[in-house]
Design a protein around this motif. Structure first.
Motif, PDB file in Angstrom:
ATOM      1  N   PRO A 265     -38.775  -4.347  27.179  1.00 13.18           N
ATOM      2  CA  PRO A 265     -37.704  -3.939  28.100  1.00 13.18           C
ATOM      3  C   PRO A 265     -37.507  -2.423  28.077  1.00 13.18           C
ATOM      4  CG  PRO A 265     -36.950  -5.688  26.616  1.00 13.18           C
ATOM      5  CD  PRO A 265     -38.276  -5.224  26.112  1.00 13.18           C
TER       6      PRO A 265
ATOM      7  N   GLU B 238     -29.852  -5.765  26.469  1.00 11.80           N
ATOM      8  CA  GLU B 238     -31.287  -6.066  26.307  1.00 11.80           C
ATOM      9  C   GLU B 238     -31.630  -6.317  24.843  1.00 11.80           C
ATOM     10  OE1 GLU B 238     -33.660  -6.742  28.460  1.00 11.80           O
ATOM     11  OE2 GLU B 238     -32.300  -6.438  30.154  1.00 11.80           O
TER      12      GLU B 238
ATOM     13  N   LYS C 129     -33.230  -9.839  23.613  1.00  6.34           N
ATOM     14  CA  LYS C 129     -34.489  -9.907  22.876  1.00  6.34           C
ATOM     15  C   LYS C 129     -34.270 -10.537  21.499  1.00  6.34           C
ATOM     16  CE  LYS C 129     -38.710  -7.646  21.956  1.00  6.34           C
ATOM     17  NZ  LYS C 129     -39.759  -6.896  22.633  1.00  6.34           N
TER      18      LYS C 129
ATOM     19  N   ASP D 155     -36.069 -13.021  25.944  1.00  5.62           N
ATOM     20  CA  ASP D 155     -37.201 -12.314  26.536  1.00  5.62           C
ATOM     21  C   ASP D 155     -38.472 -12.911  25.935  1.00  5.62           C
ATOM     22  OD1 ASP D 155     -39.160 -10.590  27.414  1.00  5.62           O
ATOM     23  OD2 ASP D 155     -38.039  -8.763  26.979  1.00  5.62           O
TER      24      ASP D 155
END
Ligand code: GDP
Ligand code: K
Ligand code: MG
Length: 280
Positions: free
Chosen positions: A140, A158, A162, A167
């Motif tokens: 990302p 993000e 993750k 992700d």
């Protein structure tokens, strides 16, 4: 409440401390570690349902073991095993900044990239398809203007995504080309049935660093019973690489990293000077 340990890694002047201060407020304190002169700050704060412990590591251009900063950052990543790295990348000096990114990718650390100084990139008139780069490397990338706090909540989102495994992408591995990949593979074979789990480093990374002649990694594996065979293979492959590529192994790996970066940026970054050239 969940607890995530996050380390800021990036070149000097990429904006790590700005990001650290804006994210953590006034709660940071300065700590000294292991008697080294370089130090790092730790801050804790809440983001959504998480407590984030953020570490502002010293700035470094590389993760070789040449300077105290490089050694410090690499040892921190290996020994402390942070849950996530935020790689702070200065958008106006992408090529140089991304070198460190390729090394972090080799190390296999889970990471999110803060594309910092995004204001400078926008003012420069260049266009950067960072989402395309993100897809290319499986990491990302979030634009930030750290000194104004812009993009930091999105960056932390993000990190959490993750961390929680939302992700699903795998981080890409840097392709080193036929000659170096063959050397890596032969080195990896030398480690068959050798337990290296205690090193907390991917085998591929270990082999790359041994081929580069990294003294610290050499010392780390110095106690292995198969050390003589491993070093013999390493020495042979270094000679072979130099013969075929006409440069020493360390330069060959560095050049391959820059080659990868150049290729990736060619497809994603249009610098203003180039726009002029094309319209002329
Ligand atoms: P560090 O060395 O990585 O810790 O970087 P600093 O946080 O000390 O920032 C270096 C310089 O860049 C300082 O003058 C900051 O004010 C400035 N800076 C940080 N983030 C940004 C940003 O997003 N945009 C711009 N234009 N300057 C920034
Ligand atoms: K600046
Ligand atoms: Mg700093």
């Amino acid at each position: 409440h969940r607890f995530i340990r996050v380390a800021l890694v990036g070149n000097p002047n990429s904006g790590k401390t700005s990001l650290f201060n804006l994210a953590s407020g006034a709660h940071e304190h300065v700590g000294n570690y292991g008697g080294v002169t370089v130090d790092s700050k730790i801050g804790r704060f809440y983001h959504k349902d998480y407590t984030i412990e953020l570490v502002d590591l010293p700035g470094t251009y590389s993760l070789s073991a040449y300077t105290p900063e490089e050694r410090y950052v690499r040892n921190y990543l290996v020994k402390e095993q942070p849950d996530m790295v935020i790689n702070v990348v200065g958008a106006s000096v992408l090529e140089r900044n991304l070198y460190l990114t390729t090394e972090l990718m080799d190390m296999g650390v889970p990471m999110v990239i803060a594309l910092n100084m995004y204001d400078e990139l926008e003012q420069s008139g260049s266009t950067f398809d960072y989402l395309a780069l993100s897809r290319m490397i499986g990491i990302p990338i979030v634009p930030t203007v750290a000194k104004r706090g812009q993009g930091i909540p999105e960056l932390l989102d993000e990190v959490i995504k993750k961390y929680e495994g939302e992700d699903k992408r795998e981080q890409a591995r840097i392709p080193y080309g036929r000659v170096l990949e063959r050397a890596i593979e032969l080195m990896e074979r030398e480690f068959t049935n050798v337990d290296i789990s205690w090193l907390h480093l991917p085998l591929r990374y270990l082999c790359i660093k041994l081929l580069e002649g990294d003294k610290e990694i050499e010392e780390m594996i110095g106690g292995l019973s198969k050390r003589d065979e491993i070093f013999a293979c390493r020495d042979k492959e270094r000679v072979y690489i130099e013969k075929l590529l006409r440069e020493d192994a360390e330069s060959a790996f560095a050049n391959a990293r820059y080659g990868f970066i150049e290729g990736a940026l060619k497809e994603t970054l249009i610098e203003k000077s180039n726009i002029h050239n094309k319209t002329r």
